[in-house]
Design an enzyme around this catalytic site. Structure first.
Site, PDB file in Angstrom:
ATOM      1  N   SER A 178      67.319   9.877  90.066  1.00  0.00           N
ATOM      2  CA  SER A 178      66.861  11.066  89.097  1.00  0.00           C
ATOM      3  C   SER A 178      67.899  11.252  88.154  1.00  0.00           C
ATOM      4  O   SER A 178      69.053  10.541  88.378  1.00  0.00           O
ATOM      5  CB  SER A 178      66.541  12.161  89.953  1.00  0.00           C
ATOM      6  OG  SER A 178      67.737  12.534  90.557  1.00  0.00           O
ATOM      7  N   LYS A 179      67.740  12.229  87.182  1.00  0.00           N
ATOM      8  CA  LYS A 179      68.790  12.384  86.215  1.00  0.00           C
ATOM      9  C   LYS A 179      70.412  12.849  86.831  1.00  0.00           C
ATOM     10  O   LYS A 179      71.280  12.517  86.273  1.00  0.00           O
ATOM     11  CB  LYS A 179      68.289  13.557  85.241  1.00  0.00           C
ATOM     12  CG  LYS A 179      67.297  13.162  84.247  1.00  0.00           C
ATOM     13  CD  LYS A 179      67.085  14.208  83.349  1.00  0.00           C
ATOM     14  CE  LYS A 179      66.085  13.608  82.337  1.00  0.00           C
ATOM     15  NZ  LYS A 179      64.855  14.699  81.760  1.00  0.00           N
TER      16      LYS A 179
END
Length: 466
Positions: A241-242
RNA sequence: GGCCCGUUCGUCUAUCGGUUAGGACACCAGGUUUUCAACCUGGUAAGAGGGGUUCGACUCCCCUACGGGCUGCCA
C-alpha cells in the site's frame, strides 16, 4: 496451437500499481516469447471512479516499462451494449434469469439469516424459478443461473487444479437493474471477443475464475488457460500500500530506476529460471515460461532492485541511457538538460555509469560535467582544500599547460608531483576532486580531467588557488 | 463464519523422494583502491509446528498455527 493472445486489464481508478505492472510484464513476456499478441484493455466500467488521468498514467507506465501492446487500447465501457446483448442471450438460453429483488430485500434476507444463526448466507433469489407470468413490471437485474450442485474446477497453470463446490457460489448478477454490466460478465465477454487464450492475472481473481467459468459455459465458449499469479507485498509482508512508499510505476521512474532494471527485477519477483538473476529483456524472453512462476507472494526488496538496476545502468547502451535519463529528469520534475550539459554527460557517461545504481546517483556523480565555473564545493569536499594542498595545486596548475592530455601522461605527471612532495596519491586526489567537482563522490580525477579537457581543468584549478 | 491459496537463509529464490539444501541481494570479515561505486576472497544464515506414508522426506497426505484472497447491482 492457435496464436496465443494475452491481455492486461487495469482499471483506471488511480495510479498504476507495481503489481499491475508485473502482471502486465508476465503477460507481455509470455505473449512475446511465443509469437502471440498482447492486448491492453482499460476496465473503465466504474464510471464514478474512472478518470482520464488514470488511463494516461497506465499508458505512460506501460510505455516506460517498454511493454508495447498490439492494436489500440480497448475501452471496456465502450462495449456495454455488447455486454447487455450477451446477458440477454443468456436469458434466452435459459442460463440466466430476471431477478426483481431489490438491494434492500437482499440486505434484509442476509440480516434474517444472520439473526437465525448463519454467520453468512449466499443469497438465493426467489425469482430463480418464478413463472414469468408473475414477473412484475419493475426494473430487474439479470442473474446467472448457477448450478447448485456439483463442482467447478479451475485448471490453473500456476495454482494447479482448484476445485470449488457450486453450492458455495451464488447466482451472481451479470447485468444490473440499470442495464449496465458487472465486472464478472464484462471480463468474460471481452476476453472472449478479443480472443484471449491465456488469462494471466493476480490470484485475487482465483475465486472469480470459478464464477467466470460458469459464464463461459453458459455461453458455450472456450475457457481460456488460467494462470493466477501471487500478489506483491510490501517489505513487511503486508499487502502493498501507499505507506510502503513507491506503489505507482511512475514513482519508480521518478526515483531514477532504469526501466530495464525494473523489468529484470519484476521478472524475478515470483518467477525463477534456475539461477538466472541478471538478464536482458531479450534473455528473459528466451527463458520465460508460465511454469517458472511461484505460488507464494513476494515482498519488494528495494536493495535488490537497486543492485539489479546498477547492473543495467553499467551495461546499458549510452544513447539509450542518455535518452532515459532525460525521461527520468522530466518524471522527477527536475530541469531538463541544456545542450552543453547533454554533450558533457554523453562524454562522461563511460565513467559514471558503472558507479551508479540509479539515475539519481548517476546525476550526482556526473555533477562535475553538469555544473559550470565557478565550482561551488560542498562542506565535505572543502575540508580537503587545506593550505598545504592548495600550495601543491598552485604549483602544479601552470605546469598542466605542458602535459599532453592523455590518461598516461596525466598519470605520469601527477605521480611525479606526489613523489616530489612525498605524499600518496590520495592526498593529491582529494583536493583535485574538490577543485574539479566540488564533491567527494565523483569519477576518478583522471577521468574528470579527460572529460572536461585541459583548458577547463586548468581554469577550475586556477579558481581555487587564485 | 464459509470457500480457496500460500509458508525453504533477513529478502527473492533453486530443489520437482536420496544434495554437505545451491544461487542472488543484504549483512559481517579480509583484499584491491583515488573519493564514491565496482571488483576479488571468505563467512554468518533456511525447510512454520505436529502427525503420518516411505528403506528414505523440504519434496506426498492429514491436522494446527500464521499470512493472503474471495464471499457486492466494485473492478
Amino acid at each position: 496451437m492457435a496464436q496465443i493472445v494475452t491481455r492486461i486489464a487495469p482499471s483506471p481508478t488511480g495510479y498504476m500499481h507495481v503489481g499491475t505492472a508485473r502482471t502486465a510484464l508476465f503477460n507481455w513476456l509470455f505473449a512475446r516469447a511465443n509469437g502471440g499478441k498482447f492486448l491492453l484493455r482499460i476496465e473503465d466500467t466504474d464510471r464514478e471512479r474512472s478518470t482520464p488521468e488514470a488511463t494516461e498514467a497506465i499508458l505512460q507506465g506501460m510505455t516506460w516499462l517498454g511493454l508495447d501492446w498490439d492494436g489500440e487500447a480497448v475501452s471496456q465501457f465502450a462495449q456495454k451494449d455488447r455486454h447487455a446483448e450477451v446477458a440477454h442471450e443468456m436469458l434466452a438460453r435459459g442460463t440466466a434469469y430476471k431477478c426483481f429483488s431489490t438491494q434492500e430485500e437482499i440486505a434484509t434476507y442476509r440480516a434474517e439469516q444472520e439473526a437465525a444463526g448463519a454467520s453468512y448466507a449466499v443469497f438465493q433469489s426467489p425469482w430463480r424459478d418464478a413463472d414469468p407470468a408473475t414477473h412484475p413490471d419493475q426494473p430487474f437485474a439479470i442473474r446467472m443461473m448457477a448450478p447448485r450442485t456439483g463442482e467447478t474446477v479451475i485448471d490453473d497453470v500456476v495454482q494447479g487444479k482448484v476445485t470449488f463446490r457450486n453450492d458455495q457460489l451464488d447466482d451472481m448478477i451479470v447485468l444490473r437493474s440499470d442495464g449496465t454490466p458487472t465486472y464478472m460478465l464484462a471480463v468474460v465477454v471481452d476476453d472472449h471477443d478479443m480472443g484471449v487464450t491465456h488469462v494471466i492475472r493476480g490470484d485475487d481473481h482465483l475465486s472469480n475464475a470459478a464464477r467466470q467459468t460458469m459464464v463461459y459455459e453458459a455461453m458455450g465458449w472456450d475457457i481460456p488457460v488460467w494462470a493466477h499469479i501471487p500478489l506483491i507485498h510490501g517489505p513487511d509482508g503486508k499487502k502493498l500500500s501507499k505507506r510502503h512508499g513507491a506503489t505507482a510505476v511512475g514513482d519508480y521512474q521518478a526515483q531514477g530506476y532504469p526501466s530495464a532494471g525494473m523489468r529484470n527485477y519484476l521478472t524475478r519477483l515470483g518467477w525463477a529460471h534456475a539461477d538466472a538473476e541478471l538478464f536482458t529483456t531479450q534473455q528473459a524472453l528466451e527463458m520465460f515460461s508460465l511454469e517458472g512462476i511461484g505460488r507464494s507472494p513476494a515482498r519488494l526488496d528495494f536493495k535488490k532492485l537497486e543492485s539489479t538496476c546498477g547492473w543495467h545502468i553499467a551495461h546499458g547502451e549510452d544513447a539509450a541511457l542518455l535518452h532515459e535519463i532525460e525521461g527520468y529528469l522530466a518524471a522527477a520534475g527536475l530541469p531538463a538538460l541544456r545542450d552543453d550539459q547533454r554533450a558533457g554527460l554523453a562524454k562522461a557517461l563511460y565513467c559514471v555509469k558503472e558507479r551508479a545504481k540509479t539515475f539519481v546517483e548517476l546525476i550526482e556523480k556526473a555533477h562535475f560535467v553538469l555544473t559550470s565555473r565557478p565550482i561551488v564545493a560542498d562542506e565535505a569536499a572543502l575540508k580537503h582544500l587545506d593550505p598545504v594542498s592548495r600550495g601543491i595545486l598552485n604549483e602544479l596548475t601552470p605546469r598542466l599547460q605542458n602535459v599532453s592530455w592523455t590518461k598516461d601522461a596525466l598519470e605520469a605527471f601527477l605521480t611525479e608531483v606526489c613523489a616530489t612532495h612525498g605524499i600518496g596519491f590520495g592526498k593529491l586526489a582529494a583536493p583535485l576532486r574538490t577543485a574539479l567537482a566540488g564533491k567527494t563522490a565523483t569519477p576518478s580525477v583522471y577521468d574528470m580531467m579527460l572529460v572536461i579537457g585541459q583548458d577547463e581543468t586548468i581554469a577550475r584549478l586556477s579558481d581555487v588557488v587564485g
